[in-house]
Write an enzyme that holds these catalytic residues in place. Structure first.
Site, PDB file in Angstrom:
ATOM      1  N   GLY A  20     -50.212 -70.686  24.100  1.00 17.19           N
ATOM      2  CA  GLY A  20     -48.901 -70.618  24.759  1.00 17.19           C
ATOM      3  C   GLY A  20     -48.598 -71.899  25.509  1.00 17.19           C
ATOM      4  O   GLY A  20     -47.475 -72.416  25.478  1.00 17.19           O
ATOM      5  N   ARG A  24     -52.753 -76.752  27.165  1.00 15.61           N
ATOM      6  CA  ARG A  24     -53.940 -76.212  26.484  1.00 15.61           C
ATOM      7  C   ARG A  24     -54.060 -76.818  25.095  1.00 15.61           C
ATOM      8  O   ARG A  24     -55.161 -77.042  24.596  1.00 15.61           O
ATOM      9  CB  ARG A  24     -53.845 -74.689  26.338  1.00 15.61           C
ATOM     10  CG  ARG A  24     -54.089 -73.952  27.591  1.00 15.61           C
ATOM     11  CD  ARG A  24     -55.579 -73.920  27.906  1.00 15.61           C
ATOM     12  NE  ARG A  24     -55.779 -73.056  29.052  1.00 15.61           N
ATOM     13  CZ  ARG A  24     -56.852 -73.056  29.810  1.00 15.61           C
ATOM     14  NH1 ARG A  24     -57.852 -73.860  29.531  1.00 15.61           N
ATOM     15  NH2 ARG A  24     -56.943 -72.263  30.833  1.00 15.61           N
ATOM     16  N   ARG A  43     -39.352 -81.549  24.529  1.00 12.31           N
ATOM     17  CA  ARG A  43     -39.339 -80.555  25.621  1.00 12.31           C
ATOM     18  C   ARG A  43     -40.722 -80.344  26.243  1.00 12.31           C
ATOM     19  O   ARG A  43     -40.993 -79.295  26.836  1.00 12.31           O
ATOM     20  CB  ARG A  43     -38.813 -79.196  25.141  1.00 12.31           C
ATOM     21  CG  ARG A  43     -37.331 -79.206  24.848  1.00 12.31           C
ATOM     22  CD  ARG A  43     -36.894 -77.879  24.263  1.00 12.31           C
ATOM     23  NE  ARG A  43     -35.496 -77.952  23.898  1.00 12.31           N
ATOM     24  CZ  ARG A  43     -34.542 -77.265  24.502  1.00 12.31           C
ATOM     25  NH1 ARG A  43     -34.819 -76.447  25.488  1.00 12.31           N
ATOM     26  NH2 ARG A  43     -33.289 -77.382  24.125  1.00 12.31           N
ATOM     27  N   ARG A  87     -52.755 -67.600  16.891  1.00  8.48           N
ATOM     28  CA  ARG A  87     -52.457 -67.666  18.319  1.00  8.48           C
ATOM     29  C   ARG A  87     -53.769 -67.613  19.086  1.00  8.48           C
ATOM     30  O   ARG A  87     -54.644 -66.775  18.795  1.00  8.48           O
ATOM     31  CB  ARG A  87     -51.558 -66.489  18.715  1.00  8.48           C
ATOM     32  CG  ARG A  87     -51.525 -66.230  20.206  1.00  8.48           C
ATOM     33  CD  ARG A  87     -50.380 -65.378  20.664  1.00  8.48           C
ATOM     34  NE  ARG A  87     -50.628 -64.783  21.964  1.00  8.48           N
ATOM     35  CZ  ARG A  87     -50.707 -65.451  23.124  1.00  8.48           C
ATOM     36  NH1 ARG A  87     -50.568 -66.772  23.148  1.00  8.48           N
ATOM     37  NH2 ARG A  87     -50.948 -64.817  24.248  1.00  8.48           N
ATOM     38  N   SER A  90     -54.281 -65.722  26.303  1.00  9.85           N
ATOM     39  CA  SER A  90     -54.910 -64.759  27.203  1.00  9.85           C
ATOM     40  C   SER A  90     -54.159 -63.430  27.146  1.00  9.85           C
ATOM     41  O   SER A  90     -53.035 -63.356  26.657  1.00  9.85           O
ATOM     42  CB  SER A  90     -54.923 -65.305  28.635  1.00  9.85           C
ATOM     43  OG  SER A  90     -53.608 -65.534  29.054  1.00  9.85           O
ATOM     44  N   ASP A 204     -57.218 -60.959  32.768  1.00  9.54           N
ATOM     45  CA  ASP A 204     -57.017 -60.052  33.901  1.00  9.54           C
ATOM     46  C   ASP A 204     -57.081 -58.610  33.402  1.00  9.54           C
ATOM     47  O   ASP A 204     -57.007 -58.370  32.192  1.00  9.54           O
ATOM     48  CB  ASP A 204     -55.679 -60.328  34.608  1.00  9.54           C
ATOM     49  CG  ASP A 204     -54.513 -60.334  33.648  1.00  9.54           C
ATOM     50  OD1 ASP A 204     -54.262 -61.385  33.030  1.00  9.54           O
ATOM     51  OD2 ASP A 204     -53.876 -59.290  33.481  1.00  9.54           O
ATOM     52  N   ARG A 217     -61.875 -69.911  33.244  1.00 18.39           N
ATOM     53  CA  ARG A 217     -60.880 -69.794  32.169  1.00 18.39           C
ATOM     54  C   ARG A 217     -61.183 -70.737  31.019  1.00 18.39           C
ATOM     55  O   ARG A 217     -61.057 -70.386  29.859  1.00 18.39           O
ATOM     56  CB  ARG A 217     -59.469 -70.062  32.701  1.00 18.39           C
ATOM     57  CG  ARG A 217     -58.964 -68.885  33.488  1.00 18.39           C
ATOM     58  CD  ARG A 217     -57.594 -69.108  34.062  1.00 18.39           C
ATOM     59  NE  ARG A 217     -57.270 -67.947  34.868  1.00 18.39           N
ATOM     60  CZ  ARG A 217     -56.268 -67.115  34.647  1.00 18.39           C
ATOM     61  NH1 ARG A 217     -55.456 -67.332  33.661  1.00 18.39           N
ATOM     62  NH2 ARG A 217     -56.070 -66.077  35.418  1.00 18.39           N
TER      63      ARG A 217
HETATM   64  N1  HPA Z   1     -49.080 -59.138  30.847  1.00 15.46           N
HETATM   65  C1  HPA Z   1     -48.521 -59.887  29.892  1.00 15.46           C
HETATM   66  N2  HPA Z   1     -49.086 -60.957  29.386  1.00 15.46           N
HETATM   67  C2  HPA Z   1     -50.303 -61.307  29.851  1.00 15.46           C
HETATM   68  C3  HPA Z   1     -50.933 -60.564  30.843  1.00 15.46           C
HETATM   69  C4  HPA Z   1     -50.297 -59.428  31.355  1.00 15.46           C
HETATM   70  O1  HPA Z   1     -50.824 -58.725  32.244  1.00 15.46           O
HETATM   71  N3  HPA Z   1     -52.116 -61.186  31.105  1.00 15.46           N
HETATM   72  C5  HPA Z   1     -52.192 -62.268  30.296  1.00 15.46           C
HETATM   73  N4  HPA Z   1     -51.099 -62.340  29.533  1.00 15.46           N
END
Ligand code: HPA
Length: 234
Positions: A20, A24, A43, A87, A90, A204, A217
């Site tokens: 994304g 990175r 951009r 892709r 995270s 997370d 990370r």
């Molecule tokens: N929500 C949406 N996208 C994400 C999240 C999340 O909690 N964590 C990492 N990408």
């Protein structure tokens, strides 16, 4: 050149990793690729092409969310001839059995909506990963020793979600994690007859509220990049 990508024809490899975050993409190019060159800066959405173990490969940012990914994936496939798009990103875990740092291979991606909704209309199309890539990624993850889960994920339209009831329903139906891009990547791959997979690292946890510390990370991300590259060229 396309509307959003400044690369010349031939500058993009047939295999493209898509994080994304464009920074990175830069880190992946510097860390994993030989002779990497920056091929797009439009951009600030950086793209790089180099080689990994002799295979030509590009890394290009997707931006956050399905509308952004749709722009870049469409142009990479239609204008630059990308054939394998992976892709790397995270996600938030939605199961007790999934821990922060684990790897999720997204077999399917559920959603409330995607940018393809206007095309599918009444059809509930089931976006799914390419089986060959998925199998190769599972094999690679096992070799590397990454704790890996294979199953369904949820591609959300919002990060700041106001529907805890929906998360509960998804947890109850075995959805492993939530992110914001895979479903449309899978839709586009199906439409254009190319291969796609999402390899995700759990940053997370929606149930335990644990989060990966910033210093961890990079390590988790590196494991995921290795899985993606091994799967792409298996
Ligand atoms: N929500 C949406 N996208 C994400 C999240 C999340 O909690 N964590 C990492 N990408």
């Amino acid at each position: 050149m396309t509307v959003h990508i400044g690369a010349k024809p031939g500058d993009i490899a047939e295999t493209v990793l898509m994080p994304g975050d464009p920074l990175r993409a830069e880190w992946v190019a510097e860390t994993f690729l030989d002779n990497a060159e920056c091929v797009n800066r439009v951009r600030g959405m950086y793209g790089f092409t180099g080689s990994w173990k002799g295979h030509r490969v590009s890394v290009h940012g997707s931006g956050m969310g399905m509308p952004s990914l749709s722009i870049y994936a469409n142009e990479l496939i239609r204008d630059y001839g990308a054939k394998t798009l992976i892709r790397i990103g995270s996600c938030g875990a939605m199961q007790e059995s999934v821990a922060v740092r684990d790897v999720i291979l997204a077999m399917t991606a559920s959603s409330l909506s995607t940018p393809s909704r206007g095309i599918f209309r009444e059809l509930n199309f089931a976006p799914c990963a390419d089986y060959g890539l998925l199998r190769a990624a599972a094999d690679a993850a096992a070799r590397i020793g990454a704790t890996t889960h294979v199953g369904g994920i949820y591609s959300a339209d919002v990060f700041y979600d106001e529907r805890p009831d929906l998360n509960e329903i998804m947890t109850r139906h075995g959805i492993l994690g939530v992110e914001m891009e895979a479903a449309e990547l899978y839709n586009l791959a199906a439409r254009h007859g190319v291969r796609a997979l999402a390899v995700l690292t759990v940053s997370d946890h929606l149930l335990t509220h644990e989060a990966l510390p910033a210093e961890d990370r990079q390590r988790s991300f590196a494991e995921m990049v290795e899985v993606a590259l091994e799967a792409a060229f298996a």
